[in-house]
Design an enzyme around this catalytic site. Structure first.
Site, PDB file in Angstrom:
ATOM      1  N   CYS A 138      30.914  38.490  43.772  1.00 11.47           N
ATOM      2  CA  CYS A 138      30.523  37.559  42.826  1.00 11.47           C
ATOM      3  C   CYS A 138      31.237  36.173  43.429  1.00 11.47           C
ATOM      4  O   CYS A 138      31.764  36.343  44.337  1.00 11.47           O
ATOM      5  CB  CYS A 138      31.282  37.729  41.583  1.00 11.47           C
ATOM      6  SG  CYS A 138      33.122  37.911  41.746  1.00 11.47           S
ATOM      7  N   HIS A 158      42.440  37.908  40.276  1.00 15.20           N
ATOM      8  CA  HIS A 158      42.853  38.244  39.072  1.00 15.20           C
ATOM      9  C   HIS A 158      44.185  37.298  38.277  1.00 15.20           C
ATOM     10  O   HIS A 158      44.250  37.497  37.062  1.00 15.20           O
ATOM     11  CB  HIS A 158      43.686  39.601  38.923  1.00 15.20           C
ATOM     12  CG  HIS A 158      42.598  40.721  39.382  1.00 15.20           C
ATOM     13  ND1 HIS A 158      41.303  40.944  38.902  1.00 15.20           N
ATOM     14  CD2 HIS A 158      42.827  41.790  40.413  1.00 15.20           C
ATOM     15  CE1 HIS A 158      40.754  41.819  39.409  1.00 15.20           C
ATOM     16  NE2 HIS A 158      41.517  42.352  40.288  1.00 15.20           N
ATOM     17  N   HIS A 191      45.508  46.743  33.576  1.00 17.49           N
ATOM     18  CA  HIS A 191      44.415  45.852  34.616  1.00 17.49           C
ATOM     19  C   HIS A 191      45.328  44.578  35.027  1.00 17.49           C
ATOM     20  O   HIS A 191      45.771  43.955  34.195  1.00 17.49           O
ATOM     21  CB  HIS A 191      43.109  45.418  34.038  1.00 17.49           C
ATOM     22  CG  HIS A 191      42.188  45.267  35.349  1.00 17.49           C
ATOM     23  ND1 HIS A 191      42.301  43.786  35.524  1.00 17.49           N
ATOM     24  CD2 HIS A 191      41.242  45.676  35.762  1.00 17.49           C
ATOM     25  CE1 HIS A 191      41.147  43.632  36.507  1.00 17.49           C
ATOM     26  NE2 HIS A 191      40.670  44.626  36.716  1.00 17.49           N
ATOM     27  N   GLU A 247      44.401  41.636  35.957  1.00 14.68           N
ATOM     28  CA  GLU A 247      44.109  40.401  35.204  1.00 14.68           C
ATOM     29  C   GLU A 247      44.511  40.198  33.908  1.00 14.68           C
ATOM     30  O   GLU A 247      45.037  39.241  33.375  1.00 14.68           O
ATOM     31  CB  GLU A 247      42.423  40.295  35.142  1.00 14.68           C
ATOM     32  CG  GLU A 247      41.833  39.403  34.519  1.00 14.68           C
ATOM     33  CD  GLU A 247      40.455  39.128  34.087  1.00 14.68           C
ATOM     34  OE1 GLU A 247      39.674  39.580  34.840  1.00 14.68           O
ATOM     35  OE2 GLU A 247      40.144  38.624  32.939  1.00 14.68           O
ATOM     36  N   THR A 307      37.573  39.537  31.563  1.00 14.27           N
ATOM     37  CA  THR A 307      36.460  38.897  32.368  1.00 14.27           C
ATOM     38  C   THR A 307      35.224  40.165  32.368  1.00 14.27           C
ATOM     39  O   THR A 307      34.148  39.492  32.447  1.00 14.27           O
ATOM     40  CB  THR A 307      36.386  38.181  33.456  1.00 14.27           C
ATOM     41  OG1 THR A 307      37.196  38.758  34.256  1.00 14.27           O
ATOM     42  CG2 THR A 307      37.394  36.872  32.838  1.00 14.27           C
ATOM     43  N   SER A 342      38.144  50.087  40.725  1.00 15.22           N
ATOM     44  CA  SER A 342      37.351  48.530  40.388  1.00 15.22           C
ATOM     45  C   SER A 342      37.061  48.840  39.088  1.00 15.22           C
ATOM     46  O   SER A 342      35.869  49.353  38.802  1.00 15.22           O
ATOM     47  CB  SER A 342      36.315  48.176  41.513  1.00 15.22           C
ATOM     48  OG  SER A 342      35.421  47.455  40.672  1.00 15.22           O
ATOM     49  N   SER A 343      37.441  47.946  38.133  1.00 13.41           N
ATOM     50  CA  SER A 343      37.074  48.266  36.625  1.00 13.41           C
ATOM     51  C   SER A 343      35.371  47.594  36.623  1.00 13.41           C
ATOM     52  O   SER A 343      34.906  48.576  35.888  1.00 13.41           O
ATOM     53  CB  SER A 343      38.016  47.230  35.820  1.00 13.41           C
ATOM     54  OG  SER A 343      37.073  46.477  34.959  1.00 13.41           O
ATOM     55  N   CYS A 361      32.964  37.163  31.893  1.00 11.35           N
ATOM     56  CA  CYS A 361      32.288  36.292  33.084  1.00 11.35           C
ATOM     57  C   CYS A 361      30.700  36.557  33.140  1.00 11.35           C
ATOM     58  O   CYS A 361      30.306  37.692  33.029  1.00 11.35           O
ATOM     59  CB  CYS A 361      32.919  36.813  34.373  1.00 11.35           C
ATOM     60  SG  CYS A 361      31.900  36.231  35.451  1.00 11.35           S
ATOM     61  N   SER A 408      33.255  43.224  43.950  1.00  7.97           N
ATOM     62  CA  SER A 408      34.180  43.482  45.187  1.00  7.97           C
ATOM     63  C   SER A 408      33.472  44.100  46.127  1.00  7.97           C
ATOM     64  O   SER A 408      33.985  44.683  47.162  1.00  7.97           O
ATOM     65  CB  SER A 408      35.442  44.044  44.922  1.00  7.97           C
ATOM     66  OG  SER A 408      36.019  43.527  43.875  1.00  7.97           O
TER      67      SER A 408
HETATM   68  S1  SF4 Z   1      35.809  36.271  36.576  1.00  7.83           S
HETATM   69 FE1  SF4 Z   1      36.090  38.081  38.094  1.00  7.83          FE
HETATM   70  S2  SF4 Z   1      33.686  38.773  38.075  1.00  7.83           S
HETATM   71 FE2  SF4 Z   1      33.784  36.812  37.309  1.00  7.83          FE
HETATM   72  S3  SF4 Z   1      33.413  35.372  39.250  1.00  7.83           S
HETATM   73 FE3  SF4 Z   1      35.385  35.534  38.866  1.00  7.83          FE
HETATM   74  S4  SF4 Z   1      36.180  37.083  40.063  1.00  7.83           S
HETATM   75 FE4  SF4 Z   1      34.200  37.390  39.852  1.00  7.83          FE
END
Ligand code: SF4
Length: 286
Positions: free
Chosen positions: A12, A75, A125, A127, A163, A219-220, A191, A263
């Site tokens: 991403c 994160h 997590h 984040e 997200t 990876s979630s 996101c 990722s």
């Molecule tokens: S919030 Fe997470 S999934 Fe969305 S663009 Fe950012 S890093 Fe990527």
């Protein structure tokens, strides 16, 4: 055999930006050591490649000195750790994804205005741990309707999302929260990249005989892609790299679908396609 790759799969925006920045540091010859605070992304292949090139992942910052620099991953980190690093005058390369930064700012702002904070997501997590660190670790973290049901009655609260959660999880939990909180301010901070990956994976998994989800086991967002695909295609497997593919799996398969977590670098997707194509040389790739 046809191989179809989901429209939105792999790195991403936030992850791409962080990984490029980390690799840029390999050209930095100022003599400082570069570390990442925790694994840069949820992909063991990328993390071990960076380690081999001298950028190590660390979990504690106590031993860092002014001769070190640290990359903050997508994160993000808590306010406390952020201030600690500043005080120690450690050079910071802040690669917190702007979408995660936005969540941290919302949480911090409403916390200061006296609102209780609710985070819909997984309390373990990184984040969520980071976001919770912008309201003094006071947030209620809920990851299911049952969690939401046992929350106390609240006068005023602000709710945000990790997200990478699904829209369905957000909708279901928000329904309960609306009944539990007198004044609820909600920010759907899922996101768009996550949403697009989930939607493409959902659509593709309806059309294929086997679905391959490529991404880190830790990876979630990859786990969620797997779950979504499984609901349409029982024959869904998750792998981290082409090495895990059993060629026998593809003997009687007509259409293979591939998706990949945020990722997962493109080269890992390409290696998987090559390996599958190698199992049925006469077939085509799309
Ligand atoms: S919030 Fe997470 S999934 Fe969305 S663009 Fe950012 S890093 Fe990527």
């Amino acid at each position: 055999m046809k191989i179809l790759v989901a429209n939105n799969a792999g790195f991403c925006f936030g992850v791409k930006r962080a990984v490029e920045k980390a690799y840029d540091q390999l050209n930095n010859k100022d003599g400082k050591n570069t570390y990442t605070y925790g694994d840069l992304i949820h992909n063991p292949q990328v993390v071990s490649d960076l380690e081999g090139k001298g950028i190590k992942s660390i979990k504690k910052i106590e031993n860092l000195t002014k001769n070190d620099r640290i990359i903050i991953r997508t994160h993000g980190i808590s306010e406390k750790i952020y201030n600690n690093l500043k005080e120690k005058k450690i050079e910071l390369i802040d690669m917190t994804c702007p979408f995660v930064k936005r969540v941290q700012k919302i949480v911090n702002g409403y916390y200061k205005k006296g609102y209780c904070i609710i985070i819909i997501g997984d309390k373990n997590h990184p984040e969520v741990i980071g976001v919770n660190g912008w309201c003094n670790d006071s947030a209620f973290v809920v990851k299911s309707v049952d969690d939401a049901k046992i929350l106390p009655h609240l006068n005023k609260a602000c709710v945000v999302a990790q997200t990478t959660i699904t829209q369905e999880m957000w909708d279901d939990i928000l329904d309960i929260l609306n009944k539990k909180v007198d004044e609820l301010i909600s920010f759907n901070t899922i996101c768009d990249a996550t949403h697009k990956r989930q939607k493409s994976a959902e659509e593709l998994s309806k059309e294929v005989d086997i679905m391959i989800v490529i991404g880190g086991k830790n990876s979630s967002n990859t786990q969620k892609l797997k779950k979504i695909c499984e609901s349409n295609c029982k024959n869904t497997i998750q792998i981290e790299s082409a090495g895990e593919i059993d060629i026998n799996t593809f003997r009687d398969v007509d259409i293979v679908g591939i998706t990949a977590g945020a990722s997962t670098p493109d080269y890992l997707i390409e290696e998987v396609i090559k390996k599958i194509m190698g199992t049925r040389k006469e077939d085509s790739n799309e």
